[in-house]
Every structure is written in C-alpha cells, then in structure tokens.
Design a protein around this motif. Structure first.
Motif, PDB file in Angstrom:
ATOM      1  N   ASP A 108      -5.050   6.472  -0.542  1.00  0.00           N
ATOM      2  CA  ASP A 108      -3.937   5.534  -0.613  1.00  0.00           C
ATOM      3  C   ASP A 108      -4.209   4.531  -1.731  1.00  0.00           C
ATOM      4  O   ASP A 108      -5.349   4.321  -2.146  1.00  0.00           O
ATOM      5  CB  ASP A 108      -3.753   4.816   0.728  1.00  0.00           C
ATOM      6  CG  ASP A 108      -3.332   5.784   1.828  1.00  0.00           C
ATOM      7  OD1 ASP A 108      -2.788   6.851   1.488  1.00  0.00           O
ATOM      8  OD2 ASP A 108      -3.543   5.466   3.009  1.00  0.00           O
TER       9      ASP A 108
ATOM     10  N   VAL B  31       0.848  -1.188   0.000  1.00  0.00           N
ATOM     11  CA  VAL B  31       0.000   0.000   0.000  1.00  0.00           C
ATOM     12  C   VAL B  31       0.887   1.242   0.000  1.00  0.00           C
ATOM     13  O   VAL B  31       1.805   1.356   0.808  1.00  0.00           O
ATOM     14  CB  VAL B  31      -0.931   0.020   1.227  1.00  0.00           C
ATOM     15  CG1 VAL B  31      -1.765   1.292   1.239  1.00  0.00           C
ATOM     16  CG2 VAL B  31      -1.836  -1.207   1.236  1.00  0.00           C
ATOM     17  N   SER B  32       0.633   2.160  -0.945  1.00  0.00           N
ATOM     18  CA  SER B  32       1.415   3.392  -1.050  1.00  0.00           C
ATOM     19  C   SER B  32       0.572   4.581  -0.629  1.00  0.00           C
ATOM     20  O   SER B  32      -0.658   4.574  -0.753  1.00  0.00           O
ATOM     21  CB  SER B  32       1.907   3.595  -2.484  1.00  0.00           C
ATOM     22  OG  SER B  32       2.723   2.514  -2.891  1.00  0.00           O
ATOM     23  N   LYS B  33       1.246   5.619  -0.152  1.00  0.00           N
ATOM     24  CA  LYS B  33       0.560   6.822   0.307  1.00  0.00           C
ATOM     25  C   LYS B  33       0.215   7.700  -0.889  1.00  0.00           C
ATOM     26  O   LYS B  33       1.080   8.022  -1.712  1.00  0.00           O
ATOM     27  CB  LYS B  33       1.445   7.585   1.295  1.00  0.00           C
ATOM     28  CG  LYS B  33       0.759   8.786   1.941  1.00  0.00           C
ATOM     29  CD  LYS B  33       1.727   9.562   2.813  1.00  0.00           C
ATOM     30  CE  LYS B  33       2.197   8.713   3.975  1.00  0.00           C
ATOM     31  NZ  LYS B  33       3.070   9.499   4.895  1.00  0.00           N
TER      32      LYS B  33
END
Length: 281
Positions: free
Chosen positions: A33, A26-28
């Motif tokens: 997100d 999971v990326s910001k």
C-alpha cells in the motif's frame, strides 16, 4: 503538542498544511500500500525522513433515505450514521442498506442486518468486528454486487421484504420484475416445515419468522407486492390470530392445525407448478 494549522490550500485533492505537513490518503497497491504526494509541493523532498500517523477526519454524513419507515428512534438514527461513517471510511462507492428487526419500533432486536452493495472484494467478518467495536452491537453483513442483488430480488420474496423496509445511504433502485422459479420457492418453503415438526419447542419469534417465510412465498406466487404490514395482515386473516399473540407464543394447536392444512396444500401446488415449469424449459 498538537499541530496548529494556520492556513490550508487544496491542491489536486491534497491539503497542504504549513508548507511542511500534508494530509493524504493511503491507497491500495498490488504489492505494498502507498501514499501519493503531488510533485509540485513545498518541502518533503526526495530522501527526507517523514513520520506517518493516522488522523481522524470527520466526514459530513448525508441524510439517509427511508423506505416504509413511519417512525424511528433518534438513538437508532445515530447508530445508523455511525455505521455509514465506519463503512464509508473503508469502502468507496458502496450502497449501505440497514434492514431487519432493528428498524421495528422499540429495542427488541438481537443484531443489526446490513446489506452492502459494492463491486469491491470485502472481508465481511473483518468489517462486522470493526462495526461491533465501534457501536458495541452485534451486526450481520451480507455483501452483494449489483448483478447478484438484482437476481436475488427477482426470485426471492424474503430479500424483497428486507429491502422494502430499510434505511440506505443512497437511493435504492426500483425492485426488478419478479421471476417465479417454483423449484427454488419450494426449497425455500421447506424452512417453514420446521414449525410443524418443532411446534412445542419453538419460541414465539421463531414461529413468527417461519410463518412469515411461508406467507411471503405464497403472496409472491400471487404477484402481490410484498411488505411486512401486508404479510402480517395476511397471516392474521389466514390463521385467525393476532400477530402479537404469535410473536409472544400465545398460539395453540388450533393455529398449528390451520398451519398444517395451509402448508401442505400450498406445497402440492408448488411441486405441481415446478414440474410443469421444468417441462416447458
């Protein structure tokens, strides 16, 4: 049923599993997100419905770096590894430093002091709760970026002591050159005045902490390298006591008399030096 993994192939840091399953991170994002998938993949076509679930991936924890640690109990090492792992799952490229009474021999500590050196914006309260839920021990997190930590280590002897005895997940850079800011040191020394005004009501640990603060500032102004061992030795020499007796609250009015004399004499010196320093600046 658990997923049976027969083969796996690493492609651009993503693991492709059984053609139709993959592990991604999971990326910001700025608004939401997100999870990025490689364009060159088998299955999971545009418009497909997918299930997103959390999985636990055990990361290999590197051997920590020890600073002025002669002995540490194996169970404490395991706790330190758990802390490193928990923080590493949330913050990338973070220097994690464990310090404080937790590193002293035995189990006579109330919480664990953790210094985080990172450029990211971190919710310290959230992270403290997460770590406490994992290791079931209260912890206190202090967050610095590299610039602020360097400044704190330059002018504050207590931070220098804390870093001098620690366990870290990365190498700690050498201490910066000390800067004597006499006005700042005078303000920090006021804390130790509490021992004079509240001698009868303080515990031995509180008396020791206030005495250590006073002696650390004194040695810092003498350009003496700071360590817990050196400070304890100077306390014993200056006040003619045993450190264990001070910690166990087995000191009397004779100690208080010597403490007062030392405190007020040193306070005058700091005030005088602060005034002279302000004239030249």
């Amino acid at each position: 049923n658990p997923v049976m993994i027969a083969t796996a192939k690493l492609i651009n840091n993503y693991i492709i599993l059984r053609n139709m399953e993959m592990i991604a991170k999971v990326s910001k994002g700025s608004i939401m997100d997100q999870i990025y998938l490689p364009k060159n993949r088998i299955g999971l076509n545009i418009g497909d419905h997918v299930i997103i679930r959390s999985i636990q991936i055990k990361k290999k924890v590197k051997r920590p770096y020890f600073y002025n640690i002669e002995f540490i109990e194996p169970i404490k090492l395991e706790i330190i590894r758990e802390i490193f792992s928990a923080i590493d799952d949330i913050i990338d490229k973070c220097n994690i430093v464990i310090t404080g009474s937790f590193l002293d021999k035995g189990f006579n500590f109330r919480d664990i002091d953790i210094i985080l050196i990172t450029e990211e914006k971190i919710d310290g309260n959230m992270l403290e709760k997460l770590i406490e839920n994992k290791i079931k021990i209260e912890n206190h997190i202090i967050i610095f970026d590299k610039k602020n930590l360097t400044e704190a280590l330059s002018i504050d002897p207590i931070w220098r002591i804390m870093i001098s005895k620690s366990v870290s997940n990365q190498r700690i850079p050498p201490l910066p050159r000390a800067k004597l800011n006499y006005r700042y040191l005078d303000a920090q020394m006021i804390k130790s005045n509490l021992l004079i005004n509240n001698f009868d009501s303080l515990t031995g640990k509180e008396k020791y902490k206030l005495t250590r603060n006073l002696m650390a500032i004194y040695l810092f102004t003498r350009n003496i390298s700071l360590s817990k061992k050196r400070i304890d030795g100077e306390i014993e020499r200056k006040f003619d006591i045993e450190i264990d007796n001070l910690k166990c609250n087995l000191v009397d009015d004779n100690f208080l008399k010597k403490y007062k004399t030392f405190y007020y004499k040193f306070e005058k010196e700091l005030i005088k030096n602060a005034a002279e320093q302000e004239k030249t600046n």
